[in-house]
Each structure stands twice: as structure tokens, then as C-alpha cells.
Design an enzyme around this catalytic site. Structure first.
Site, PDB file in Angstrom:
ATOM      1  N   CYS A   1     -20.780 -15.632   6.234  1.00  0.00           N
ATOM      2  CA  CYS A   1     -20.317 -16.577   5.210  1.00  0.00           C
ATOM      3  C   CYS A   1     -19.346 -17.623   5.754  1.00  0.00           C
ATOM      4  O   CYS A   1     -19.513 -18.829   5.519  1.00  0.00           O
ATOM      5  CB  CYS A   1     -19.710 -15.826   4.032  1.00  0.00           C
ATOM      6  SG  CYS A   1     -18.173 -14.933   4.386  1.00  0.00           S
TER       7      CYS A   1
ATOM      8  N   HIS B   1     -15.019 -13.318   1.058  1.00  0.00           N
ATOM      9  CA  HIS B   1     -16.247 -14.116   0.996  1.00  0.00           C
ATOM     10  C   HIS B   1     -15.892 -15.564   0.672  1.00  0.00           C
ATOM     11  O   HIS B   1     -14.889 -15.845   0.028  1.00  0.00           O
ATOM     12  CB  HIS B   1     -17.201 -13.563  -0.063  1.00  0.00           C
ATOM     13  CG  HIS B   1     -18.570 -14.163   0.014  1.00  0.00           C
ATOM     14  ND1 HIS B   1     -19.450 -13.902   1.047  1.00  0.00           N
ATOM     15  CD2 HIS B   1     -19.210 -15.050  -0.805  1.00  0.00           C
ATOM     16  CE1 HIS B   1     -20.571 -14.582   0.858  1.00  0.00           C
ATOM     17  NE2 HIS B   1     -20.455 -15.296  -0.252  1.00  0.00           N
TER      18      HIS B   1
ATOM     19  N   HIS C   1     -24.101 -20.681   0.212  1.00  0.00           N
ATOM     20  CA  HIS C   1     -23.375 -19.627   0.934  1.00  0.00           C
ATOM     21  C   HIS C   1     -24.357 -18.709   1.641  1.00  0.00           C
ATOM     22  O   HIS C   1     -25.566 -18.719   1.382  1.00  0.00           O
ATOM     23  CB  HIS C   1     -22.475 -18.824  -0.019  1.00  0.00           C
ATOM     24  CG  HIS C   1     -23.222 -17.893  -0.935  1.00  0.00           C
ATOM     25  ND1 HIS C   1     -22.752 -16.641  -1.264  1.00  0.00           N
ATOM     26  CD2 HIS C   1     -24.392 -18.031  -1.614  1.00  0.00           C
ATOM     27  CE1 HIS C   1     -23.590 -16.046  -2.092  1.00  0.00           C
ATOM     28  NE2 HIS C   1     -24.596 -16.867  -2.326  1.00  0.00           N
TER      29      HIS C   1
END
Length: 348
Positions: free
Chosen positions: A262, A310, A322
Site C-alpha cells: 500500500c 494502510h 490503493h
């Protein structure tokens, strides 16, 4: 003898009868072990999601240790070069100091200027005074420079040792983080592998339904009402880079060009836009300027979960791009489909 045989036979018969007529204790029939209730698919989804989230946090720890190790390695290389230069400088200064000492020895312990001072000629005497002073200043300068060079060398060596220790500590952290990541991902994959094909398809649908539910709740709160700002020039470039990676797989620790985790995606997108940012989502949250959600614009980074494990890039219209987790590809998703911790702006 016959009587003894008869008595013995009688005793044996009595014992046998007593065994037969003695009540046998009753034992309850064994209770079958209670079966562990089978988890619902939704519970399995939540467990897998939790495992991957923990793996994501460990990935951040791994990436941060790797980033610091690279920095410390660079520092060690610079210090090593400085040490080599310092050693050469000290060797040169020692040679110069030695030359001065040898000159004094050849002239009977007196520098040439001092010999002129002993002359009866007034002019030679004055020249001698000047040369003695120059010689003294030169000797003092060499010794002072030598002392400073030696002190610098000691500092470089000490700093190099400190960086080596940090580097080794970082490698240990990396190894621990990697072990944790491998364990979490292996556990999640094991859970998924037990599912039938139709159950895996249903699992994906449940993921999508959960994300849609959160996104709908976020939009219903009016969060998107005031978000209408345009991207900066660099923000547009970052968004263009990130969206061009759609479809590439998530791989922990990856920074492209074929796969990303990520924060690997977001850091590389902003590097491509000419604005290097921290490598990990936790460092991005810690170090980049924070802004209110209502002031969000395309290119900004949305940090998710309480541990900032994240990150996704806002691209406008309530969406992010993402890299979700192992087993998934870089994709578009609702900006509110996960719990938002906050928003940061790399080019503020």
C-alpha cells in the site's frame, strides 16, 4: 490327598462363583466430544481481514527498518571515506612534523633562524628573529592541525561504530517483522485454502458488501458534500502514476514496477511527481502535513485504521486507488470503505 484335592477344587469353585455374582461397577457410556461449531463465512472473512491487517502493520515495521538501514548504510559509507581521508591527512602531517624534527637535529637542535640570531650582524640577527617566529608558528600550526585531524578521526570512527550497531539492530527488527508477516499471511491463506470454490467467491462478495456498507455510511454522513477541490499539478501527476498501476498485484515490501504494497504505491506515485515522501504509511501519517477531510483534494493520502497500517490515494468523487492486501490487486475503492484515521498532503 483326595481330601486336599477336593478342598482345593471346592475353594476354586467358590471363588469363581463369587466373581460371577459380585456386582460389576457401572460405567457411563463415553460422551462423544463436542464438535467445535463451524465458523460462518462472515466470521472467516473477519478473521482473514484481521490477519492481513496485522500483516500490514508488520510490513510497515519491516519497510521502516529497511529504509533506516539504507540510510545508515549510506552514512557508514560516507564515514568510511572520511576515515580514509583523515588517515591520509594525519600521515601527511606526521611526515611534516617529522621533517621539522629532523631539520632541528641536523642543525644541532636549533632551527636555521635561531642560528642567525646568534650572529653578530644586526641585520642577520633581525632576519633570524623573524625566521624563528615563522618556524615556531609553522610547527605550532602542524601540531594543532594534527591534533584536530586525530580528533576528527576519532569522531568518524565512533559515529561509524554507532551506525553499525543501529544497522544491526535494524536488521534484527526486519527479521522479526518478516517472520510475523509470513506467519500472518500463511495463517490467512490457510483459512482461505480450506474454503470451497463457491465459498471463496462468496467471501469476495462479502468483502465487497462490507466495503460498500461502510462507504454508503460515510457518504450518508455528508462527508463528501464540501470536498470539491482541484488537484495540484504534482497531485495530478501522482494520481496519474497511481491509477496506471491498477491491476498489478499486492506484494508486501514491494515498490514496483511490477507489484506494490500500500505505501509502496503511494510513495512511488509521489516520487514520480517529484515529491519524495516517507516510505511507510505510519511515517507518512507521522511526518506529512495533516488536513481536514473536508479540505481533501486528489493526490492527498488517506490513512486508515488506528495504527495507520494502510494508506490509499484520494482521486476525487469519493474514491481512492490503493493496493489492498496479499491476494488482491491495485484497485479503486470507496474512500470511506475502511475506517479513516486522517488525511495528509504531501505537497502542502
Amino acid at each position: 490327598m483326595n481330601r486336599r484335592h477336593c478342598a482345593s477344587a471346592a475353594i476354586t469353585l467358590v471363588c469363581a462363583l463369587s466373581v460371577l455374582i459380585t456386582p460389576v461397577p457401572a460405567f457411563a457410556a463415553p460422551t462423544p466430544p463436542s464438535e467445535t461449531p463451524k465458523k460462518t463465512l462472515e466470521e472467516v472473512r473477519e478473521e482473514i481481514d484481521d490477519l492481513y491487517r496485522k500483516a500490514g502493520a508488520a510490513t510497515d515495521a519491516y519497510n521502516l527498518a529497511e529504509e533506516r538501514a539504507e540510510k545508515q548504510s549510506g552514512e557508514i559509507v560516507k564515514l568510511a571515506r572520511a576515515i580514509v581521508v583523515g588517515q591520509a591527512k594525519i600521515a601527511d602531517l606526521k611526515n611534516r612534523a617529522g621533517a621539522q624534527a629532523r631539520e632541528q637535529y641536523r642543525t644541532g637542535g636549533l632551527p636555521p633562524g635561531a642560528q642567525f640570531m646568534l650572529s653578530d650582524d644586526p641585520q642577520l640577527f633581525l632576519d633570524g628573529v623573524s625566521r624563528v617566529r615563522e618556524g615556531q608558528q609553522a610547527a605550532k600550526g602542524v601540531l594543532g592541525e594534527l591534533t584536530r585531524a586525530q580528533q576528527d578521526l576519532e569522531t568518524y570512527t565512533k559515529d561509524a561504530n554507532t551506525n553499525w550497531k543501529k544497522l544491526e539492530a535494524g536488521r534484527i527488527k526486519q527479521a522479526k517483522a518478516k517472520k510475523k508477516i509470513d506467519a500472518q499471511i500463511a495463517a490467512a491463506k490457510k483459512l482461505e485454502s480450506r474454503l470451497k470454490k463457491e465459498e471463496r467467491a462468496r467471501l469476495l462478495k462479502l468483502e465487497q458488501e462490507a466495503a460498500y456498507k461502510q462507504q454508503t455510511a460515510w457518504l450518508s454522513s455528508g462527508a463528501l458534500k464540501d470536498i470539491n477541490r482541484s488537484a495540484s499539478k504534482r497531485g495530478k501527476a501522482a494520481v496519474a502514476f497511481a491509477t496506471a498501476q491498477i491491476g498489478k498485484p499486492y506484494v508486501w515490501g514491494a515498490e514496483g514496477p511490477d507489484s506494490y504494497d500500500c505505501s509502496g504505491l503511494t510513495s512511488q506515485a509521489w516520487a514520480a511527481a517529484g515529491r519524495p515522501i516517507p516510505r511507510t504509511s505510519q511515517e507518512q501519517w507521522r511526518l506529512l502535513p495533516r488536513i481536514a477531510i473536508k479540505d481533501m483534494r486528489p493526490g492527498d493520502l488517506i490513512i486508515y485504521h488506528d495504527d495507520a497500517s494502510h494508506v490509499g490515494m484520494y482521486i476525487g468523487d469519493g474514491a481512492i486507488v490503493h493496493s489492498p492486501r496479499p491476494g488482491r490487486n491495485v484497485t479503486l475503492a470507496g474512500a470511506g470503505s475502511m475506517r479513516i484515521l486522517g488525511v495528509v498532503r504531501p505537497d502542502k
